[in-house]
Design an enzyme around this catalytic site. Structure first.
Site, PDB file in Angstrom:
ATOM      1  N   GLY A 111       9.625 -22.705  -7.214  1.00 42.55           N
ATOM      2  CA  GLY A 111       8.685 -22.472  -8.311  1.00 42.55           C
ATOM      3  C   GLY A 111       7.396 -21.795  -7.869  1.00 42.55           C
ATOM      4  O   GLY A 111       7.137 -21.625  -6.666  1.00 42.55           O
ATOM      5  N   HIS A 112       6.573 -21.466  -8.848  1.00 45.14           N
ATOM      6  CA  HIS A 112       5.325 -20.754  -8.541  1.00 45.14           C
ATOM      7  C   HIS A 112       4.356 -21.622  -7.741  1.00 45.14           C
ATOM      8  O   HIS A 112       4.287 -22.826  -7.920  1.00 45.14           O
ATOM      9  CB  HIS A 112       4.657 -20.211  -9.803  1.00 45.14           C
ATOM     10  CG  HIS A 112       4.389 -21.201 -10.891  1.00 45.14           C
ATOM     11  ND1 HIS A 112       3.960 -20.827 -12.131  1.00 45.14           N
ATOM     12  CD2 HIS A 112       4.511 -22.554 -10.937  1.00 45.14           C
ATOM     13  CE1 HIS A 112       3.808 -21.893 -12.885  1.00 45.14           C
ATOM     14  NE2 HIS A 112       4.137 -22.939 -12.189  1.00 45.14           N
ATOM     15  N   ASN A 113       3.651 -20.945  -6.830  1.00 42.53           N
ATOM     16  CA  ASN A 113       2.603 -21.578  -6.003  1.00 42.53           C
ATOM     17  C   ASN A 113       3.141 -22.503  -4.922  1.00 42.53           C
ATOM     18  O   ASN A 113       2.349 -23.180  -4.250  1.00 42.53           O
ATOM     19  CB  ASN A 113       1.614 -22.385  -6.857  1.00 42.53           C
ATOM     20  CG  ASN A 113       1.087 -21.606  -8.040  1.00 42.53           C
ATOM     21  OD1 ASN A 113       0.855 -20.421  -7.944  1.00 42.53           O
ATOM     22  ND2 ASN A 113       0.935 -22.274  -9.162  1.00 42.53           N
TER      23      ASN A 113
END
Lengths: 346, 346, 346
Positions: A258-260
């Site tokens: 996922g993002h980050n």
């Protein structure tokens, strides 16, 4: 179709060097072994598993489970740990190694080195005139290289890969067929297998009374040197900061990042595992197959997360967890035993 | 490679508007805030997270977990809930919002609006002469548009997308690179990320003494207005009736949706979840990551299915379930606690 | 968009034969039914589900769950098991079958046969001059056919498929859009859905003090006759021996098959399941959705592994397991009941 006979290094698919004298092989492996003259000069043509290797092929034993195969092998030489050396048949030379699997990697690469870039660019590739292509780069049929893309020396870009605007790729990377890369910076020696998706929008939206409001995803994906990523795996770009995969990390097929997410050096993520947004992994973390980590948690250095584990909170450095919700290995298997016992009583 | 400094809105990848005076930003957000003249006229150049924002950037706080970052931020303005307003440093303007995350979505879109269609059709795209292409449609390199396909005004079709015979796509959709669409009708503003597979045959066969007999899959896929679908997700077409994804629903990466699934409006399906054939979801259902639903069941309105949950029967409207097999949240965590206690005794 | 009315066999997407007299349909199905003259000559135009079929359409009932729909159907004929024949409304002809679902497959194929190869090769396809292409092969736009590839008679290769050097494909295979195949031999009648990845490197490396050393993957993938593989599924090639998928096996979407897996005949693997390296499945094994198998284990003939099951050791022929770790079905559900009871007490 008559293909039941399994085959190592089928010449239709694999290039092969050699043959090599055994002394040359031993030197390549960095092993300290005194070979008698007869053995030292014997030529070997390749590698094969214990059950199919012939007298001029080299094999290995790494997993105790297959020791019966060792006793019956026809291989001319076998890489083994010291403890198994006396199980090697007389007609076979025991090549004793402290790490047989690493030696195996080395000897297999010696006979079958990865094909280098041909330096050829297929005329059907669609390459922006503003792209900067390094020396000796191979670009296959129908690849698309966008505006201001930079591709380092010696890279291989397979058929149908799409490299979107502004992406930068370091030297000696291998980008597989049908890969998509956007909003990303890649280090050197990065390997992406077919169908990998890098840099698309993360799953970010605000819930409103009228539905969902998309939150622009304004970060990037950073793949550091030597990262390898398996087929059809997806790595979303960061929302505000970057999604980072640390140097040397290996990610298997069909994984979701996922993002980050911030992943440290030399992490391992096995197939179909998922890591939710903004979670961090320190160096040398292992995530086994089908495990899932919620977002915004921290996994300490060298922690190991078991297969199908559901991780809902931080994991301490060096610990082993499994189960859903995650718990220490010992506790999980004690729970399993306890419940079995209680069920039988009831 | 020197890329350790994380970056919001890297100009290599993101277009940016502005700068904008703070009063203009506040008006855009629809917030009712009295700014003094000095603050009202101050120019802002963009958005950034709390830890990296500078004096002419706007940040936000939505998750209590990051409140320490708020106290130390250098951001010139911060969007916060009223409860946290007094934690905003003196040098920063508190932009109080009832829904900081929604306001954040709005301000980030204000500085970084999604790029509209260029209206350009790349000469390498392969477009059937029977396809009907709307006004101002962008079609990138090597996309394939089949016979009798209809594409609405303002759509963006990325490189290597394949739109098969007869597919209809409404206005202002965004179809990502390497997407495949067949046997499907799409509403307006549908967004498909790279590698999405829409409309292939469902997993349908009869078991016979001689092996498996394929059952023709004669339905379609309907994606209603505003649906978004993440990378490498697969949605099979119906067997006799249609597979339907309701308006506004958001589906993450690597999700599997079986044939004949009927999903209501504004559902959320997180990454690696799977919904088996002929199951129905009413409106506003949430399915968390890696959850699995068997076929032919019914999930009521606003129900929430937890991560890794295994759902084997109907779920009532408004309920929260988790575990495999699925049970109410409370029961699941009580079970976990009970088993831990009993294990320690034994 | 007005598409709420579900539709079987939408002519935009499906070709249709007929109409056919009912006696001809019954003969095609191989059913022994005495039709009176009036019914025998009545024409039918196609198939549809119970709830939407009209008087000149054929429907079926296979799942007791939908028996209420049977009573209300307007279908002109319904395929049913003998036990339900008296529930068929008077205006409808009951077509009694020992296996209604198989008969349904047969009648649906009769009206909607799979489209055969057009024998056309699109001019934009990139085909090596050393490839050997059989008779009546269809190759769609922008497919890439590598050096020394062999493609059998009657195959259909969809848009953007990439067939790498040396791959051999038997007669009458269907290769979907965006499929990647390397290091593989395919039998006849193999069907690969869009985005399938066949033959990439397995996840193999030795752990060294300096990081990970890649182990060359020197095996192949063998897909025997009649194998079907779902969208975005990944099958890695063997490390030394081959990865083998046995004749007639059906694999769903987003499945992961590791290197050296040996799968027998007519196995079923449902979506998002994963099989780790060197595990073997005998014939007629079923692996349900999201199940995971560790490596180097053996699953006996006709064993059934339940959804989300985590299999850590061998499974006996004919047994049913579920849970993580895997256990017999009975034991699993007894455990669930026991824990619920104990939780309520505590």
């Amino acid at each position: 179709m008559n293909q039941t006979e399994s085959h190592t290094g089928d010449p239709r698919f694999f290039q092969r060097r050699g043959p090599f004298a055994l002394c040359k092989v031993v030197k390549q492996l960095g092993l300290e072994i005194d070979l008698d003259t007869e053995h030292a000069q014997k030529n070997f043509i390749g590698v094969a598993p214990l059950h199919s290797a012939g007298p001029n092929e080299i094999s290995f034993l790494d997993n105790r489970r297959y020791i019966d195969l060792l006793k019956e092998t026809r291989a001319g030489a076998v890489i083994v740990a010291k403890a198994f050396a006396d199980k090697v048949p007389e007609h076979s030379v025991a090549l004793i190694s402290k790490d047989p699997y690493q030696s195996w990697a080395c000897v297999a690469q010696f006979f079958h080195p990865a094909a280098p870039s041909t330096g050829k660019i297929h005329p059907s590739a669609v390459i922006s005139e503003n792209a900067i292509i390094g020396n000796n780069v191979e670009i296959s049929a129908l690849a698309v290289i966008g505006d201001k893309v930079k591709i380092g020396d010696g890279c291989i870009i397979a058929s149908h890969a799409v490299i979107e605007t502004g992406v930068e790729i370091g030297a000696n990377c291998r980008i597989g067929a049908h890969v998509t890369i956007s909003h990303a910076l890649l280090g050197e020696r990065v390997v992406l297998y077919p169908g990998v998706r890098i840099g698309q929008d993360g799953f970010g939206f605000a819930v409103t009374p009228e539905g969902f409001e998309t939150v622009p995803q304004l970060g990037r994906v950073i793949l550091e040197d030597g990262v390898e990523i398996g087929s059809n795996t997806t790595i979303d770009r960061g929302s505000m900061k970057d999604t980072i995969i640390g140097a040397g990390s290996r990610i298997d097929n069909l994984v979701q990042i996922g993002h980050n997410v911030q992943m440290g050096r030399c992490c391992i993520v096995v197939s179909q595992a998922g890591i939710s947004g903004s979670t961090t992994l320190e160096d040398f973390v292992t995530i086994a197959a089908q495990a899932g980590l919620i977002g915004h948690i921290h996994i300490g250095k060298k922690a190991r997360v078991g297969a199908q584990c559901g991780v809902m909170s931080d994991v301490e450095a060096g610990s082993d967890v499994i189960g859903s919700p995650a718990m220490p290995f010992k506790e999980f298997f004690r729970n399993v035993a306890t419940l079995r016992k209680l069920s039988r009583k009831s």
